[in-house]
Design an enzyme around this catalytic site. Structure first.
Site, PDB file in Angstrom:
ATOM      1  N   GLU A  18       0.920   4.909  12.460  1.00  0.00           N
ATOM      2  CA  GLU A  18       1.076   4.910  11.014  1.00  0.00           C
ATOM      3  C   GLU A  18       2.536   5.131  10.707  1.00  0.00           C
ATOM      4  O   GLU A  18       3.151   6.047  11.248  1.00  0.00           O
ATOM      5  CB  GLU A  18       0.234   6.002  10.363  1.00  0.00           C
ATOM      6  CG  GLU A  18       0.153   5.802   8.874  1.00  0.00           C
ATOM      7  CD  GLU A  18       0.093   7.090   8.091  1.00  0.00           C
ATOM      8  OE1 GLU A  18      -0.251   7.052   6.916  1.00  0.00           O
ATOM      9  OE2 GLU A  18       0.414   8.155   8.666  1.00  0.00           O
ATOM     10  N   HIS A  51      -8.038   5.912   3.519  1.00  0.00           N
ATOM     11  CA  HIS A  51      -8.403   7.176   2.892  1.00  0.00           C
ATOM     12  C   HIS A  51      -7.285   7.777   2.049  1.00  0.00           C
ATOM     13  O   HIS A  51      -7.466   8.824   1.445  1.00  0.00           O
ATOM     14  CB  HIS A  51      -8.814   8.167   3.986  1.00  0.00           C
ATOM     15  CG  HIS A  51      -7.670   8.460   4.920  1.00  0.00           C
ATOM     16  ND1 HIS A  51      -7.148   7.506   5.767  1.00  0.00           N
ATOM     17  CD2 HIS A  51      -6.920   9.565   5.107  1.00  0.00           C
ATOM     18  CE1 HIS A  51      -6.129   8.037   6.438  1.00  0.00           C
ATOM     19  NE2 HIS A  51      -5.980   9.285   6.053  1.00  0.00           N
ATOM     20  N   ASP A  52      -6.112   7.158   2.033  1.00  0.00           N
ATOM     21  CA  ASP A  52      -4.967   7.706   1.297  1.00  0.00           C
ATOM     22  C   ASP A  52      -4.653   6.965   0.000  1.00  0.00           C
ATOM     23  O   ASP A  52      -3.691   7.323  -0.691  1.00  0.00           O
ATOM     24  CB  ASP A  52      -3.702   7.632   2.159  1.00  0.00           C
ATOM     25  CG  ASP A  52      -3.708   8.632   3.297  1.00  0.00           C
ATOM     26  OD1 ASP A  52      -4.399   9.662   3.188  1.00  0.00           O
ATOM     27  OD2 ASP A  52      -2.996   8.385   4.292  1.00  0.00           O
ATOM     28  N   ASP A  89      -7.925   9.626  15.877  1.00  0.00           N
ATOM     29  CA  ASP A  89      -6.727   9.831  15.072  1.00  0.00           C
ATOM     30  C   ASP A  89      -5.890  10.912  15.753  1.00  0.00           C
ATOM     31  O   ASP A  89      -6.383  12.012  15.995  1.00  0.00           O
ATOM     32  CB  ASP A  89      -7.149  10.287  13.665  1.00  0.00           C
ATOM     33  CG  ASP A  89      -6.198   9.828  12.586  1.00  0.00           C
ATOM     34  OD1 ASP A  89      -4.976  10.003  12.769  1.00  0.00           O
ATOM     35  OD2 ASP A  89      -6.668   9.318  11.556  1.00  0.00           O
ATOM     36  N   ASP A 112      -1.021   9.292  13.494  1.00  0.00           N
ATOM     37  CA  ASP A 112      -0.637   9.738  12.161  1.00  0.00           C
ATOM     38  C   ASP A 112       0.877   9.933  12.047  1.00  0.00           C
ATOM     39  O   ASP A 112       1.491  10.576  12.911  1.00  0.00           O
ATOM     40  CB  ASP A 112      -1.348  11.080  11.892  1.00  0.00           C
ATOM     41  CG  ASP A 112      -1.222  11.530  10.455  1.00  0.00           C
ATOM     42  OD1 ASP A 112      -1.673  10.787   9.569  1.00  0.00           O
ATOM     43  OD2 ASP A 112      -0.666  12.624  10.227  1.00  0.00           O
TER      44      ASP A 112
HETATM   45  O1  ISL Z   1      -0.940   9.436   1.032  1.00  0.00           O
HETATM   46  C1  ISL Z   1       0.076   8.823   0.880  1.00  0.00           C
HETATM   47  C2  ISL Z   1       0.336   8.189  -0.398  1.00  0.00           C
HETATM   48  O2  ISL Z   1      -0.631   8.573  -1.296  1.00  0.00           O
HETATM   49  C3  ISL Z   1       1.025   8.640   1.973  1.00  0.00           C
HETATM   50  O3  ISL Z   1       2.320   8.858   1.582  1.00  0.00           O
HETATM   51  C4  ISL Z   1       0.636   9.558   3.124  1.00  0.00           C
HETATM   52  O4  ISL Z   1       0.943  10.862   2.816  1.00  0.00           O
HETATM   53  C5  ISL Z   1       1.380   9.185   4.348  1.00  0.00           C
HETATM   54  O5  ISL Z   1       1.095   7.846   4.578  1.00  0.00           O
HETATM   55  C6  ISL Z   1       0.922   9.991   5.539  1.00  0.00           C
HETATM   56  O6  ISL Z   1      -0.475   9.982   5.667  1.00  0.00           O
HETATM   57  C7  ISL Z   1      -1.048  10.545   6.799  1.00  0.00           C
HETATM   58  O7  ISL Z   1      -0.554  11.822   7.104  1.00  0.00           O
HETATM   59  C8  ISL Z   1      -0.836  12.851   6.166  1.00  0.00           C
HETATM   60  C9  ISL Z   1      -2.306  12.874   5.728  1.00  0.00           C
HETATM   61  O8  ISL Z   1      -2.441  13.685   4.582  1.00  0.00           O
HETATM   62  C10 ISL Z   1      -2.837  11.502   5.435  1.00  0.00           C
HETATM   63  O9  ISL Z   1      -4.205  11.553   5.129  1.00  0.00           O
HETATM   64  C11 ISL Z   1      -2.546  10.661   6.635  1.00  0.00           C
HETATM   65  O10 ISL Z   1      -3.120   9.377   6.558  1.00  0.00           O
HETATM   66  C12 ISL Z   1      -0.463  14.148   6.822  1.00  0.00           C
HETATM   67  O11 ISL Z   1      -1.078  14.264   8.063  1.00  0.00           O
END
Ligand code: ISL
Ligand code: CA
Length: 550
Positions: free
Chosen positions: A254, A327-328, A98, A199
């Site tokens: 992402e 995981h989100d 990641d 990310d």
């Molecule tokens: O989590 C979300 C919705 O619940 C998304 O909006 C998320 O914040 C967004 O997709 C970005 O996610 C990624 O970057 C974030 C991190 O907290 C997440 O775990 C990651 O997948 C910041 O690095």
């Protein structure tokens, strides 16, 4: 289109903190993951995506990196990583890391330096803005609530953070920052890693005017103000030319703010940027006007349309990624299936979708068991910074907190972060001690041990579907067409190429439905998610069938 390993591979996503604890401190770690590689291999997957494992103060569970070339203390040391890499390669699998490059931790030395003075050589690694009247420079709201600007005493100005204040945004305008990131990528490629999930890569180019935004629609703000900035494609092409193109690796970006209209700019093969992206059209389908904590029931016709439109848009030009959870987000069976009455059937139906659409499938840890959402009755049991910040904001706005807790139950990211359920033993076999986040109490029913030897289990259905996809490349590369696209219950599509034709029929409802199978010729039933499956046109609740034309 070219055929490659990353189009044919199936990805398994690991959230290491919650996967397996090897030294009984309650936190998942690299040795824990190593000890479960045979299990992952047994699923039939090819690629393991490991969420961030770099040195981090864990404000956002590793998405706040303080050293990109070292391992998080809780997870182990570099030797553990080397063993992991070896173990994955020895089993014929690949590893996806990641890359968190939109922001660093505020504890990274770059930021520690940058914040010292306006003349510090690292100052331009981040974004700084003065504000004369003691209020933040713009009205921007961070992804997790609150201003995106934090005041810094030493320099008497504000720095930008689109996520928490411990995640300052890196300034990609600065060529030195870009070089640092490319060097980090090289460092890991030279070690032998096989690719990166990047990310929030859609956010790296900023609109330097930093104008106030119209706060009515957060999705539009992301799309038009935070993401897709003016130099994004220049950066991605540069990264590709400088590093990515020199290795046989894969990338998946992402992409908040990436939509049907601009996706090809990121993934069209002839643009040489990314191999694929994660878009969120289907993942935000249950967000009401107020966002994720204002949920609405999801519209199945729209759900189907999103998959159809994305296939249509990318076909022949770029490659898709297929996922229903990570995981989100809350657990896919709780969100898109029926996690009580039709738990096994709907979990298997969703697996059928994941593994029979065109695009690389991503399976999130535990979804292969049908792991469900959790409902802790006290906010103190939640750990996720996004959940806790939203809770605080709701409190400050005077919301009904009893009601808000029910929203947390369905929406919290912690739904996906409870420990992996290995067995019916205490703490689900994840650890011998109380884990960093409570185990979902249903681990006694839903766990690997109980499903391992049950041929009818969700776990074994995943294995069967993964094998079936591999044996039938038509399901990987073949064309896709949705039929009866306006039917609110049935999701039916065909996949075909010159040699073969498949029909996938899915009853996404709690009711019996009778359907006419389309097309002529004989359909032979090949896969079904009910024990006594048959060719009939009667589809039981959450029944999934795959037919092959003979
Ligand atoms: O989590 C979300 C919705 O619940 C998304 O909006 C998320 O914040 C967004 O997709 C970005 O996610 C990624 O970057 C974030 C991190 O907290 C997440 O775990 C990651 O997948 C910041 O690095
Ligand atoms: Ca541990």
């Amino acid at each position: 289109m070219n055929r490659t390993w990353w189009k044919e591979g199936v990805v398994y996503q690991v959230y290491p903190r919650s996967f397996k604890d090897s030294n009984n401190d309650g936190i998942g770690d690299l040795q824990g993951l190593v000890s479960k590689l045979d299990y992952i291999k047994s699923l039939g997957v090819d690629i393991i995506w490991v969420c961030p494992i770099y040195k981090s103060p864990n404000d956002d569970n590793g998405y706040d990196v303080s050293d990109y070339r070292d391992i998080m203390d809780e997870f182990g040391v570099m030797q553990d990583f080397d063993r992991l890499l070896e173990g994955i390669h020895a089993r014929g699998m690949r590893i996806l890391m990641d890359l968190v490059a939109n922001h660093s931790s505020d504890e990274h030395t770059w930021f520690q330096e940058a914040r010292k003075s306006k003349h510090n050589p690292y100052r331009d690694y981040y974004f700084w803005k003065p504000s004369p009247n003691g209020t933040p420079p713009t009205n921007w709201q961070s992804f997790f609530g609150g201003s995106t600007w934090e005041f810094n005493e030493a320099t008497q100005d504000y720095y930008l953070h689109l996520f928490t204040k411990k995640q300052p945004d890196l300034n990609w305008e600065n060529p030195q920052v870009r070089k640092e990131i490319y060097d980090i990528i090289k460092f890991w490629f030279d070690k032998g890693v096989d690719g990166f999930r990047m990310d929030v890569i859609s956010l790296i180019s900023k609109r330097l005017e930093f104008n106030d935004v119209d706060t009515a629609n957060y999705a539009k703000i992301i799309e038009n103000q935070y993401a897709n900035g003016p130099r994004i494609h220049e950066y991605l092409q540069e990264m590709n030319a400088e590093v990515l193109s020199k290795y046989d690796i894969m990338t998946v970006g992402e992409g908040p703010g990436i939509h049907l209209g601009n996706a090809l700019d990121y993934v069209a093969e002839d643009r040489r940027e990314l191999n694929m992206i994660f878009h969120f059209d289907h993942m935000f389908i249950d967000n009401g006007p107020g966002g994720k904590y204002d949920p609405i029931p999801y519209d199945r016709v729209r759900f189907k349309r999103i998959f159809s439109e994305w296939d249509e848009k990318l076909k022949g030009r770029g490659w898709n990624s297929i996922f229903l959870g990570n995981h989100d987000f809350s657990r896919m069976v709780s969100r898109f299936g029926n996690d009580s009455r039709y738990h096994a059937q709907s979990a298997k139906l969703l697996a059928t979708i994941l593994l029979s659409l065109r695009g690389t499938p991503y399976i999130y840890q535990g979804d292969e068991l049908g792991m469900t959402n959790v409902a802790f009755d006290r906010i103190e049991d939640y750990q996720d910074v996004e959940t806790l910040q939203s809770w605080k904001a709701a409190e400050e706005e005077g919301k009904d907190m009893e009601h808000f807790l029910t929203l947390v139950h369905s929406q919290s990211r912690d739904n996906a972060r409870t420990p992996m359920q290995w067995s019916g033993d205490e703490h689900g076999g994840f650890s011998n001690v109380e884990p960093w986040i409570k185990t979902n109490p249903n681990y006694q029913q839903i766990n690997v041990a109980s499903q391992e030897n049950d041929p009818g289990s969700i776990l074994n259905y995943y294995r069967q579907m993964i094998r079936y996809r591999k044996e039938n490349p038509t399901l990987i590369y073949g064309d896709y067409q949705c039929v009866m696209e306006n039917d609110p219950n049935m999701y039916i599509y065909e996949r075909w190429d010159d040699q073969h034709r498949f029909l996938i029929a899915l009853n996404m409802s709690d009711h019996d439905v009778t359907v006419e199978l389309p097309g002529d010729g004989e359909w032979d039933l090949r896969i079904g998610n009910y024990k006594e499956t048959n060719k009939s046109n009667a589809m039981r609740p959450w029944e999934a069938k795959i037919f092959k034309q003979v």
